[in-house]
Every structure is written in C-alpha cells, then in structure tokens.
Design a protein around this motif. Structure first.
Motif, PDB file in Angstrom:
ATOM      1  N   THR A  10       7.300 -16.591  -5.824  1.00  0.00           N
ATOM      2  CA  THR A  10       8.042 -17.858  -5.772  1.00  0.00           C
ATOM      3  C   THR A  10       8.629 -18.082  -4.382  1.00  0.00           C
ATOM      4  N   GLU A  11       9.206 -17.057  -3.804  1.00  0.00           N
ATOM      5  CA  GLU A  11       9.759 -17.177  -2.446  1.00  0.00           C
ATOM      6  C   GLU A  11       8.671 -17.560  -1.448  1.00  0.00           C
ATOM      7  N   LEU A  12       7.529 -16.906  -1.543  1.00  0.00           N
ATOM      8  CA  LEU A  12       6.430 -17.200  -0.622  1.00  0.00           C
ATOM      9  C   LEU A  12       5.895 -18.610  -0.833  1.00  0.00           C
ATOM     10  N   LEU A  13       5.777 -19.038  -2.092  1.00  0.00           N
ATOM     11  CA  LEU A  13       5.336 -20.404  -2.374  1.00  0.00           C
ATOM     12  C   LEU A  13       6.299 -21.417  -1.771  1.00  0.00           C
ATOM     13  N   SER A  14       7.583 -21.139  -1.875  1.00  0.00           N
ATOM     14  CA  SER A  14       8.603 -22.032  -1.331  1.00  0.00           C
ATOM     15  C   SER A  14       8.542 -22.088   0.188  1.00  0.00           C
ATOM     16  N   GLU A  15       8.273 -20.972   0.795  1.00  0.00           N
ATOM     17  CA  GLU A  15       8.262 -20.881   2.260  1.00  0.00           C
ATOM     18  C   GLU A  15       6.998 -21.446   2.896  1.00  0.00           C
ATOM     19  N   GLY A  16       5.853 -21.250   2.248  1.00  0.00           N
ATOM     20  CA  GLY A  16       4.607 -21.648   2.908  1.00  0.00           C
ATOM     21  C   GLY A  16       3.510 -22.139   1.998  1.00  0.00           C
ATOM     22  N   GLY A  17       3.865 -22.457   0.757  1.00  0.00           N
ATOM     23  CA  GLY A  17       2.856 -22.952  -0.166  1.00  0.00           C
ATOM     24  C   GLY A  17       1.894 -21.864  -0.608  1.00  0.00           C
ATOM     25  N   LEU A  18       0.849 -22.286  -1.261  1.00  0.00           N
ATOM     26  CA  LEU A  18      -0.134 -21.349  -1.798  1.00  0.00           C
ATOM     27  C   LEU A  18      -0.776 -20.479  -0.722  1.00  0.00           C
ATOM     28  N   PRO A  19      -1.062 -20.995   0.468  1.00  0.00           N
ATOM     29  CA  PRO A  19      -1.655 -20.125   1.487  1.00  0.00           C
ATOM     30  C   PRO A  19      -0.784 -18.907   1.842  1.00  0.00           C
ATOM     31  N   ALA A  20       0.529 -19.038   1.716  1.00  0.00           N
ATOM     32  CA  ALA A  20       1.433 -17.933   2.066  1.00  0.00           C
ATOM     33  C   ALA A  20       1.486 -16.865   0.983  1.00  0.00           C
ATOM     34  N   ALA A  21       1.080 -17.200  -0.231  1.00  0.00           N
ATOM     35  CA  ALA A  21       1.209 -16.282  -1.356  1.00  0.00           C
ATOM     36  C   ALA A  21      -0.054 -15.438  -1.525  1.00  0.00           C
ATOM     37  N   THR A  22      -0.369 -14.666  -0.512  1.00  0.00           N
ATOM     38  CA  THR A  22      -1.497 -13.739  -0.603  1.00  0.00           C
ATOM     39  C   THR A  22      -1.044 -12.493  -1.352  1.00  0.00           C
ATOM     40  N   VAL A  23      -1.976 -11.745  -1.867  1.00  0.00           N
ATOM     41  CA  VAL A  23      -1.618 -10.511  -2.556  1.00  0.00           C
ATOM     42  C   VAL A  23      -0.974  -9.536  -1.576  1.00  0.00           C
ATOM     43  N   ASP A  24      -1.459  -9.495  -0.345  1.00  0.00           N
ATOM     44  CA  ASP A  24      -0.828  -8.640   0.672  1.00  0.00           C
ATOM     45  C   ASP A  24       0.637  -9.014   0.872  1.00  0.00           C
ATOM     46  N   ALA A  25       0.897 -10.313   1.009  1.00  0.00           N
ATOM     47  CA  ALA A  25       2.273 -10.775   1.239  1.00  0.00           C
ATOM     48  C   ALA A  25       3.151 -10.525   0.011  1.00  0.00           C
ATOM     49  N   VAL A  26       2.611 -10.766  -1.168  1.00  0.00           N
ATOM     50  CA  VAL A  26       3.374 -10.526  -2.401  1.00  0.00           C
ATOM     51  C   VAL A  26       3.693  -9.043  -2.525  1.00  0.00           C
ATOM     52  N   SER A  27       2.717  -8.209  -2.241  1.00  0.00           N
ATOM     53  CA  SER A  27       2.923  -6.762  -2.310  1.00  0.00           C
ATOM     54  C   SER A  27       4.012  -6.324  -1.334  1.00  0.00           C
ATOM     55  N   ALA A  28       3.922  -6.798  -0.102  1.00  0.00           N
ATOM     56  CA  ALA A  28       4.922  -6.424   0.908  1.00  0.00           C
ATOM     57  C   ALA A  28       6.310  -6.906   0.522  1.00  0.00           C
ATOM     58  N   ARG A  29       6.411  -8.127   0.026  1.00  0.00           N
ATOM     59  CA  ARG A  29       7.714  -8.716  -0.322  1.00  0.00           C
ATOM     60  C   ARG A  29       8.306  -8.063  -1.568  1.00  0.00           C
ATOM     61  N   SER A  30       7.469  -7.754  -2.546  1.00  0.00           N
ATOM     62  CA  SER A  30       7.963  -7.248  -3.830  1.00  0.00           C
ATOM     63  C   SER A  30       8.100  -5.733  -3.879  1.00  0.00           C
ATOM     64  N   GLY A  31       7.379  -5.043  -2.999  1.00  0.00           N
ATOM     65  CA  GLY A  31       7.370  -3.584  -3.049  1.00  0.00           C
ATOM     66  C   GLY A  31       6.446  -3.040  -4.133  1.00  0.00           C
ATOM     67  N   VAL A  32       5.644  -3.903  -4.728  1.00  0.00           N
ATOM     68  CA  VAL A  32       4.692  -3.503  -5.760  1.00  0.00           C
ATOM     69  C   VAL A  32       3.316  -3.384  -5.110  1.00  0.00           C
ATOM     70  N   SER A  33       2.608  -2.322  -5.413  1.00  0.00           N
ATOM     71  CA  SER A  33       1.310  -2.096  -4.773  1.00  0.00           C
ATOM     72  C   SER A  33       0.306  -3.182  -5.151  1.00  0.00           C
ATOM     73  N   LYS A  34      -0.645  -3.401  -4.254  1.00  0.00           N
ATOM     74  CA  LYS A  34      -1.710  -4.365  -4.524  1.00  0.00           C
ATOM     75  C   LYS A  34      -2.492  -3.959  -5.771  1.00  0.00           C
ATOM     76  N   ALA A  35      -2.731  -2.665  -5.934  1.00  0.00           N
ATOM     77  CA  ALA A  35      -3.480  -2.184  -7.106  1.00  0.00           C
ATOM     78  C   ALA A  35      -2.757  -2.558  -8.402  1.00  0.00           C
ATOM     79  N   THR A  36      -1.450  -2.431  -8.404  1.00  0.00           N
ATOM     80  CA  THR A  36      -0.673  -2.784  -9.602  1.00  0.00           C
ATOM     81  C   THR A  36      -0.716  -4.287  -9.842  1.00  0.00           C
ATOM     82  N   ILE A  37      -0.628  -5.053  -8.785  1.00  0.00           N
ATOM     83  CA  ILE A  37      -0.723  -6.516  -8.931  1.00  0.00           C
ATOM     84  C   ILE A  37      -2.065  -6.888  -9.537  1.00  0.00           C
TER      85      ILE A  37
END
Length: 180
Positions: A10-37
């Motif tokens: 949600t934070e990434l969507l607010s900041e930069g729309g769908l292009p900003a909400a990559t799995v890499d960015a979500v993983s980095a922001r949330s602290g949850v591994s890409k594999a878990t996502i």
C-alpha cells in the motif's frame, strides 16, 4: 507476514503507483522474503490487488444512517474520494494490468469487486425494505448507475472527481432510483 506485505505494498502504491510495487520493493519494505511472497501470491499484481482491497475497506466504511439517500450519497462521496487519492488512482493501473493476466483479473473480480458490491447490496436492501428505493430496479444495475461514472472518470481522466462532482453524480443517479 501478510499484514507487513500488504502495508508495504500500500505504501509503495501510494508513493509510485503500480510500477513501484515490485516484489523486490515489497520484500525490502516489508522484510518478508520474495520466496514467501510468491508462496502466497502468484505475482505482484495479485499482491497489489489484495493491498488495494484492504486499504479501500479500511478507508471507506459503509454508512448506515437510516436513510437510503444519505447512505448511497455518502458512499458515492467516499468511493469518489478514495479513487481520487494516490492509492485509489492505482485502480486504473490494476484494471489495465488485469487485461493480460487472467489470474489477477479473476482475483480482482472475486476478492475486490464482489466484496465491494456485496456491501452496496446491503445498503440497497435496507432501502428497499424501508420503501425508499424502487423494487423494479435490479440492485446490480443500480450499483453500476451509482458508481460507474466514478470509475469512468478515474480511467478516462476527462473530468474531476471531487466532492461536488460526487454529489452531482449521486443526485443524478438517485433521481431515478428512489421512490418518488
């Protein structure tokens, strides 16, 4: 884990729309591994849909004022305000992304749209039960009449989506939906 991923998205969507909400960015922001996502969502569009759904549910509570006119007008205002917000404007991007992603399109319909439409059905049925709304109009058609213009304005960008416009759309729609 789920909450952290959805909040980060949600934070990434607010900041930069769908292009900003990559799995890499979500993983980095949330602290949850890409594999878990990827274990819980097939792709980033599906993560974004779930985050969008949660954010809209939290920010647009369904009114129950005792009046169908007031409830529906307030809901149109709430939905228009949401879609005018940075996260709300992402809906147009989600719609575009689901054109080529059948799994995400199904998730958008099943999880997001079905849930939102059920909430409006509840408002509608309360109004019908109180004798305020026309019984000869299908609730699905009524929803499209009430909220379709908001989505059209969001997607096309042809006109503003502010409070006065929301009131005008609600008033125009309700003129045909309310019992006279």
């Amino acid at each position: 884990m789920r909450d952290a991923v959805l909040r980060a998205t949600t934070e990434l969507l607010s900041e930069g729309g769908l292009p900003a909400a990559t799995v890499d960015a979500v993983s980095a922001r949330s602290g949850v591994s890409k594999a878990t996502i990827y274990k819980h969502w097939p792709n980033r569009i599906c993560v974004a849909i779930d985050a969008f759904d949660l954010h809209m549910a939290e920010t647009t509570p369904v009114p129950d004022t005792g009046s169908a006119r007031e409830d529906l007008t307030e809901q149109v205002r709430n939905v228009a305000a949401f879609y005018a917000s940075p996260v709300g404007r992402v809906y147009a991007q989600l719609l575009a992304a689901t054109v080529t992603d059948p799994e995400a399109a199904e998730l958008l319909r099943r999880r997001f749209l079905a849930g939102r439409r059920e909430l409006i059905r509840q408002i509608w049925h309360r109004g019908v039960d109180r004798g305020e709304l026309r019984t000869d109009i299908d609730v699905e058609v009524a929803q499209d009449v009430l909220f379709g213009a908001i989505i059209f304005r969001l997607v096309s960008g042809h006109a503003p989506l502010g409070p006065s416009e929301a009131d005008a759309m609600a008033e125009a729609a309700l003129a045909g939906l309310l019992v006279r």
